[in-house]
Design an enzyme around this catalytic site. Sequence first.
Site, PDB file in Angstrom:
ATOM      1  N   ARG A   1       0.710  -1.207   0.070  1.00  0.00           N
ATOM      2  CA  ARG A   1      -0.319  -0.138  -0.164  1.00  0.00           C
ATOM      3  C   ARG A   1       0.924   1.194  -0.020  1.00  0.00           C
ATOM      4  NH1 ARG A   1      -2.994  -3.527   4.119  1.00  0.00           N
ATOM      5  NH2 ARG A   1      -5.113  -4.105   2.929  1.00  0.00           N
TER       6      ARG A   1
ATOM      7  N   ASP B   1     -10.361  -0.510  -3.941  1.00  0.00           N
ATOM      8  CA  ASP B   1     -10.542   0.832  -4.048  1.00  0.00           C
ATOM      9  C   ASP B   1      -9.414   1.743  -4.080  1.00  0.00           C
ATOM     10  OD1 ASP B   1     -10.821   0.502  -1.437  1.00  0.00           O
ATOM     11  OD2 ASP B   1     -12.938   1.419  -1.588  1.00  0.00           O
TER      12      ASP B   1
ATOM     13  N   THR C   1      -9.536  -8.134  -4.228  1.00  0.00           N
ATOM     14  CA  THR C   1      -9.728  -8.007  -2.528  1.00  0.00           C
ATOM     15  C   THR C   1     -10.593  -9.229  -1.958  1.00  0.00           C
ATOM     16  OG1 THR C   1     -10.527  -6.634  -0.692  1.00  0.00           O
ATOM     17  CG2 THR C   1     -11.283  -6.126  -2.732  1.00  0.00           C
TER      18      THR C   1
ATOM     19  N   ASP D   1     -12.383  -8.997   0.460  1.00  0.00           N
ATOM     20  CA  ASP D   1     -13.666  -8.347   0.983  1.00  0.00           C
ATOM     21  C   ASP D   1     -14.808  -8.088   0.282  1.00  0.00           C
ATOM     22  OD1 ASP D   1     -11.785  -7.704   3.051  1.00  0.00           O
ATOM     23  OD2 ASP D   1     -11.293  -5.592   2.205  1.00  0.00           O
TER      24      ASP D   1
ATOM     25  N   ASP E   1     -15.888  -5.630  -1.370  1.00  0.00           N
ATOM     26  CA  ASP E   1     -16.709  -4.448  -0.941  1.00  0.00           C
ATOM     27  C   ASP E   1     -16.432  -3.291  -1.839  1.00  0.00           C
ATOM     28  OD1 ASP E   1     -13.880  -4.041  -1.243  1.00  0.00           O
ATOM     29  OD2 ASP E   1     -13.461  -3.111   0.712  1.00  0.00           O
TER      30      ASP E   1
ATOM     31  N   ARG F   1     -13.203  -5.637   6.040  1.00  0.00           N
ATOM     32  CA  ARG F   1     -13.122  -4.397   6.579  1.00  0.00           C
ATOM     33  C   ARG F   1     -14.420  -3.521   6.816  1.00  0.00           C
ATOM     34  NH1 ARG F   1      -8.457  -1.151   4.802  1.00  0.00           N
ATOM     35  NH2 ARG F   1      -7.717  -2.884   3.875  1.00  0.00           N
TER      36      ARG F   1
END
Length: 327
Positions: free
Chosen positions: A74, A105, A127, A129, A131, A173
Amino acid sequence: MANKSIAVLTSGGDAPGMNAAVRAVVRAGIYSGFDVYGVYKGYNGLLNGDVKKMDLRSVSDILSRGGTILYTARSKKFMQLEYQQQAAEFCRSLGIVGLVVIGGDGSFRGARALSNAGIPCVALPGTIDNDIACTDYTIGFDTAMNTAVEMIDKIRDTAQSHDRCSVVEVMGRHCGDIALETGIAVGATSIIVPEVEYDLEKDVISRIYEQKDTGKKHFIVIVAEGVGGSQEISHYIQHRTGIETRATILGHVQRGGSPSLRDRLMATTMGVAAVELLQKGNADGTVGNRVIGWRDGKIVDYDITEALEMPRKFNNHLYEVAMKVSI
Ligand code: F6P
């Protein structure tokens, strides 16, 4: 004349299936006549010149491997304009006419920035997630849930042997999808997600009492990471019901392991679609700043800003399904 080049990187938290996506981009890229570079450690690789020209065999034997052979990061640095421009300049120096970014994202924002700096990017949702609003599916979600189910089934064995309650916190998350689908698959008594307001008395304690009255003696409560507090919830349950209760936070085990069939398939399909999009745009000059998604059983693509602004919809129907059967 030299071939045009494209590049691929993985960014953000790793997810099972990222390798399958890298493989698909490399293979489809070469198939389409591009030279393909692998960029190491996310956007940092573009700042440190950490890239390698890939060939067909560079991605052999990675389809079934978890993690990402390109490593991931990251990158805080990459949020600054100065470094985005440096990365774009580096891409131009290699003749890179398109970049595929596999991540969540945060990685999409990086792809938008790099597109604005002149390097056309196509982002793939990678990911665990699930999400991301613009897609019904993110690469890694299925494998993470299969791992969670396997772990919780084991927890159930011991909860059952002791007539206990087990509170299990799963990742995701701010998104409750892993908790919801896993909760249904393990027959949880309660599923607590950030998208649905909850009341411990009504949504956990009463459900445990009602099930106890019909003869049930062990209980699984799934808590999404976005709600958190699994230890406190566990103490509360024990205090209010007298049932011995233990909390487990599954953690990073959910991010590892060999990708499931679904993740291999989605990653491969999306990876090929990303190269097709770069190729098409390269021919008509419209390329870049796009994200690939999966909607209603089909590949779709959107402008990255449009994708980032979409509101995420929680699957209320599935939540109702869970409530109807865990009684
Ligand atoms: O986005 C994937 C994810 O595993 C989330 O579920 C979790 O909140 C986060 O990453 C953990 O991040 P890290 O690996 O940096 O601790």
